[in-house]
Write a protein that holds these residues in place. Structure first.
Motif, PDB file in Angstrom:
ATOM      1  N   ASP A 116       0.835  -1.204   0.000  1.00 52.33           N
ATOM      2  CA  ASP A 116       0.000   0.000   0.000  1.00 52.33           C
ATOM      3  C   ASP A 116       0.874   1.260   0.000  1.00 52.33           C
ATOM      4  O   ASP A 116       0.583   2.234  -0.711  1.00 52.33           O
ATOM      5  N   ALA A 117       1.939   1.248   0.811  1.00 51.49           N
ATOM      6  CA  ALA A 117       2.850   2.392   0.851  1.00 51.49           C
ATOM      7  C   ALA A 117       3.542   2.578  -0.499  1.00 51.49           C
ATOM      8  O   ALA A 117       3.735   3.711  -0.970  1.00 51.49           O
ATOM      9  N   PHE A 118       3.903   1.458  -1.130  1.00 47.14           N
ATOM     10  CA  PHE A 118       4.516   1.553  -2.457  1.00 47.14           C
ATOM     11  C   PHE A 118       3.541   2.127  -3.484  1.00 47.14           C
ATOM     12  O   PHE A 118       3.911   2.974  -4.306  1.00 47.14           O
ATOM     13  N   GLU A 119       2.276   1.662  -3.442  1.00 44.32           N
ATOM     14  CA  GLU A 119       1.284   2.148  -4.411  1.00 44.32           C
ATOM     15  C   GLU A 119       1.078   3.656  -4.303  1.00 44.32           C
ATOM     16  O   GLU A 119       0.884   4.337  -5.320  1.00 44.32           O
ATOM     17  N   LYS A 120       1.132   4.194  -3.087  1.00 48.22           N
ATOM     18  CA  LYS A 120       1.013   5.644  -2.928  1.00 48.22           C
ATOM     19  C   LYS A 120       2.156   6.362  -3.649  1.00 48.22           C
ATOM     20  O   LYS A 120       1.952   7.391  -4.307  1.00 48.22           O
ATOM     21  N   LYS A 121       3.369   5.824  -3.519  1.00 46.81           N
ATOM     22  CA  LYS A 121       4.515   6.412  -4.220  1.00 46.81           C
ATOM     23  C   LYS A 121       4.357   6.277  -5.726  1.00 46.81           C
ATOM     24  O   LYS A 121       4.702   7.185  -6.489  1.00 46.81           O
ATOM     25  N   LEU A 122       3.829   5.136  -6.159  1.00 50.49           N
ATOM     26  CA  LEU A 122       3.643   4.910  -7.591  1.00 50.49           C
ATOM     27  C   LEU A 122       2.664   5.935  -8.167  1.00 50.49           C
ATOM     28  O   LEU A 122       2.903   6.521  -9.237  1.00 50.49           O
ATOM     29  N   LYS A 123       1.575   6.185  -7.448  1.00 46.84           N
ATOM     30  CA  LYS A 123       0.568   7.140  -7.921  1.00 46.84           C
ATOM     31  C   LYS A 123       1.077   8.569  -7.897  1.00 46.84           C
ATOM     32  O   LYS A 123       0.681   9.402  -8.721  1.00 46.84           O
ATOM     33  N   SER A 124       1.978   8.873  -6.958  1.00 46.41           N
ATOM     34  CA  SER A 124       2.514  10.236  -6.870  1.00 46.41           C
ATOM     35  C   SER A 124       3.737  10.438  -7.754  1.00 46.41           C
ATOM     36  O   SER A 124       4.276  11.552  -7.841  1.00 46.41           O
ATOM     37  N   GLY A 125       4.205   9.348  -8.405  1.00 47.52           N
ATOM     38  CA  GLY A 125       5.362   9.454  -9.295  1.00 47.52           C
ATOM     39  C   GLY A 125       6.694   9.462  -8.581  1.00 47.52           C
ATOM     40  O   GLY A 125       7.715   9.827  -9.176  1.00 47.52           O
ATOM     41  N   THR A 126       6.729   9.045  -7.302  1.00 45.29           N
ATOM     42  CA  THR A 126       7.982   9.065  -6.541  1.00 45.29           C
ATOM     43  C   THR A 126       8.570   7.670  -6.323  1.00 45.29           C
ATOM     44  O   THR A 126       9.591   7.536  -5.645  1.00 45.29           O
ATOM     45  N   ALA A 127       7.934   6.636  -6.866  1.00 43.18           N
ATOM     46  CA  ALA A 127       8.440   5.269  -6.689  1.00 43.18           C
ATOM     47  C   ALA A 127       9.715   5.051  -7.494  1.00 43.18           C
ATOM     48  O   ALA A 127       9.833   5.504  -8.635  1.00 43.18           O
ATOM     49  N   ARG A 128      10.666   4.361  -6.872  1.00 43.18           N
ATOM     50  CA  ARG A 128      11.905   4.014  -7.567  1.00 43.18           C
ATOM     51  C   ARG A 128      11.701   2.745  -8.396  1.00 43.18           C
ATOM     52  O   ARG A 128      10.807   1.949  -8.114  1.00 43.18           O
ATOM     53  N   PRO A 129      12.547   2.516  -9.407  1.00 42.43           N
ATOM     54  CA  PRO A 129      12.469   1.246 -10.149  1.00 42.43           C
ATOM     55  C   PRO A 129      12.664   0.064  -9.197  1.00 42.43           C
ATOM     56  O   PRO A 129      13.582   0.073  -8.374  1.00 42.43           O
ATOM     57  N   CYS A 130      11.809  -0.944  -9.280  1.00 39.44           N
ATOM     58  CA  CYS A 130      11.890  -2.068  -8.356  1.00 39.44           C
ATOM     59  C   CYS A 130      11.004  -3.208  -8.864  1.00 39.44           C
ATOM     60  O   CYS A 130      10.291  -3.064  -9.866  1.00 39.44           O
ATOM     61  N   PHE A 131      11.062  -4.336  -8.156  1.00 43.75           N
ATOM     62  CA  PHE A 131      10.284  -5.523  -8.517  1.00 43.75           C
ATOM     63  C   PHE A 131       8.790  -5.221  -8.525  1.00 43.75           C
ATOM     64  O   PHE A 131       8.066  -5.614  -9.443  1.00 43.75           O
ATOM     65  N   ALA A 132       8.293  -4.536  -7.477  1.00 44.03           N
ATOM     66  CA  ALA A 132       6.862  -4.248  -7.390  1.00 44.03           C
ATOM     67  C   ALA A 132       6.392  -3.412  -8.578  1.00 44.03           C
ATOM     68  O   ALA A 132       5.288  -3.632  -9.102  1.00 44.03           O
ATOM     69  N   ALA A 133       7.205  -2.460  -9.010  1.00 50.57           N
ATOM     70  CA  ALA A 133       6.831  -1.639 -10.162  1.00 50.57           C
ATOM     71  C   ALA A 133       6.723  -2.488 -11.421  1.00 50.57           C
ATOM     72  O   ALA A 133       5.789  -2.324 -12.230  1.00 50.57           O
ATOM     73  N   GLU A 134       7.665  -3.409 -11.581  1.00 51.91           N
ATOM     74  CA  GLU A 134       7.626  -4.302 -12.736  1.00 51.91           C
ATOM     75  C   GLU A 134       6.409  -5.221 -12.659  1.00 51.91           C
ATOM     76  O   GLU A 134       5.764  -5.508 -13.674  1.00 51.91           O
TER      77      GLU A 134
END
Length: 510
Positions: free
Chosen positions: A253-271
């Motif tokens: 859930d914390a990662f998804e918030k970063k993904l939606k805000s455009g602040t997520a780093r490249p990682c397994f979850a993003a892939e």
């Protein structure tokens, strides 16, 4: 004439014994197993097999040979005590030696049926493994993950410089932070609550996987057929599942918030998210969370244990340290000019051998998670029925003089051979056959980098008041250091190097 209750009971016992005798006679006509370790009726060897079982397994191998059979809940469990038989059965015959037994407790309840480690050899298992392999071992994986590892090792050196007595905590933070960066793109702090929770979960799961008396519902799966109110184990198992699921859901859930805000780093979850959107990956919610759990638990556990073992090897076998350090100094400078990096691998082949010897020397997983045979098979006069479980006896193999010359010693030179650059050859710490750890490249790189930097920057010696017993140390404890060691920087120049190099890590956000 009335028949007494005692007569009825006696008759039933006679029938039970006769049935057991007939069943054994029929089984022995068709099948032949390796020597059987004597055990108790019904429980088999559950009372005699300790946890952890490493040195017990060594003694059994000396007594019964290259293979021996134990029984748990009436089911045969064959231990393999040499690389020769592991290679033939679990590698070359992996097509039929790669499934898992029924585990209604650890897989069914504690894992919601979704933990890849315990899944049978099915399409669902293949789907999860394909997802992990495509992301962790794809062309871009090293480009993405190596910078994370090289940042975290600088923090590791700083932590060891400041708090060498708690080296186990420093190793835990490094290993966990690498894998949380790989999986979710975030770092872990030295006292990260998530790390403690993960290690607690791993410790509990390990006890249930390897301690038969701790886990009777997996030893006797028919217990799962009891009415739920009589299943005394269910409440604790469900609490474990809910805790694990909540832990990994909070992370995602914390990662998804970063993904939606455009602040997520490249990682397994993003892939994984991108692949799911393109319909490349199909996972339900529980499966997705337990894919993350598989990576985080294995990634946190394997690397931290191996690095901790390397410290024990440095302290107890100083001869190899001199050679490794001389080679590191030739590449990185005698006067602490720069830290070793993964870019140095081709120039430091001896470090590849060091990693493999760390993984061979004292296996922290003292018996492998058992594979299950899917159909009847025959080998060297033995005839195994489908459903037989097989596990490699990791300590017995590591200390087998037919596999390794002077196996007690820590000697990386034994791996300076044609298989030097294959992380999987020469030991079984990453598993075997089709069950090899899918993240072995990340794990091997973690160990290479951490051990190379430790060797380059620190002197490690035994505490004379607390000698290290490398045969009986429980390596995977995490609340306290498994042994004592003295860790000191090699020189002031090395202190300065650590302080300068770690500035980047100390300034990096979490």
């Amino acid at each position: 004439m009335a028949v007494s209750g005692a007569t009825i009971i006696a008759g039933l016992l006679v029938l039970l014994v006769a049935h057991q005798f007939l069943s054994n006679w029929q089984f022995n006509r068709k099948y032949k197993l390796p020597p059987v370790v004597p055990g108790w009726p019904l429980l088999g060897n559950a009372l005699s097999m300790p946890f952890p079982a490493g040195m017990w397994g060594v003694e059994m191998a000396k007594k019964y040979g290259e293979m021996y059979t134990c029984y748990f809940g009436g089911k045969p469990y064959v231990f393999l005590n040499s690389s020769r038989v592991v290679n033939v059965l679990m590698e070359k015959r992996a097509a039929i030696y790669s499934s898992r037994p029924e585990r209604p407790m650890t897989q069914g309840i504690m894992s919601g049926g979704a933990r890849m480690l315990l899944m049978p050899h099915t399409n669902r298992w293949r789907n999860q493994r394909k997802i992990m392999h495509s992301i962790l071992n794809g062309r871009s994986a090293e480009t993405i993950f190596v910078p994370y590892q090289e940042l975290e090792v600088k923090q590791l050196l700083y932590d060891l410089l400041k708090d060498p007595e708690n080296f186990h905590v420093c190793n835990q933070r490094f290993s966990n932070s690498v894998i949380t960066r790989v999986v979710f793109g975030r770092r872990s702090g030295l006292h990260d609550k998530q790390l403690k929770d993960i290690l607690d979960l791993v410790e509990i799961l390990g006890q249930y996987l390897f301690h038969p008396l701790k886990n009777l519902p997996d030893v006797f799966p028919w217990l799962h057929s009891l009415p739920k109110p009589l299943q005394w184990w269910r409440r604790g198992a469900e609490e474990y599942f809910n805790k694990a699921r909540d832990l990994y859901k909070a992370e995602f859930d914390a990662f998804e918030k970063k993904l939606k805000s455009g602040t997520a780093r490249p990682c397994f979850a993003a892939e994984l998210v991108a692949g799911a959107e393109k319909k490349e990956f199909i996972l339900d919610e529980t499966e997705k969370l337990f894919v993350f759990s598989t990576l985080l638990e294995a990634g946190s556990d394997t690397s931290r244990n191996a690095i901790t073992q390397s410290i024990a090897a440095m302290a107890t076998n100083p001869g190899w340290v001199k050679k490794a350090r001389r080679l590191l100094d030739e590449v990185c400078g005698e006067n602490a000019e720069r830290l070793p990096s993964l870019a140095d691998r081709k120039r430091l082949p001896y470090m590849n051998a060091v990693v493999k010897e760390v993984l061979r020397w004292r296996p922290f997983i003292q018996t492998g998670v058992p594979h299950m045979l899917e159909k009847d098979d025959e080998y060297e006069g033995y005839r195994f029925p489908a459903g037989t479980q097989f596990a490699w006896n990791a300590y017995a193999i590591a200390l087998n003089e037919n596999d390794y010359k002077d196996p007690v010693a820590f000697n990386p030179d034994r791996f300076m051979d044609a298989d030097l650059n294959s992380p999987l050859k020469g030991h079984w710490s990453f598993g075997t056959g089709r069950r090899v750890c899918v993240g072995y490249n990340v794990g091997a790189n973690n160990i290479w980098l951490a051990v190379a930097c430790l060797l380059y920057c620190f002197d490690v010696t035994e505490d004379p008041d607390h000698p290290i017993d490398t045969f009986n140390t429980v390596w995977d404890v995490h609340k306290d250091a498994p042994f004592k060691a003295r860790i000191k920087p090699r020189s002031q120049a090395h202190v300065d190097l650590i302080l300068n190099a770690s500035k980047e890590a100390l300034a990096s956000d979490y």
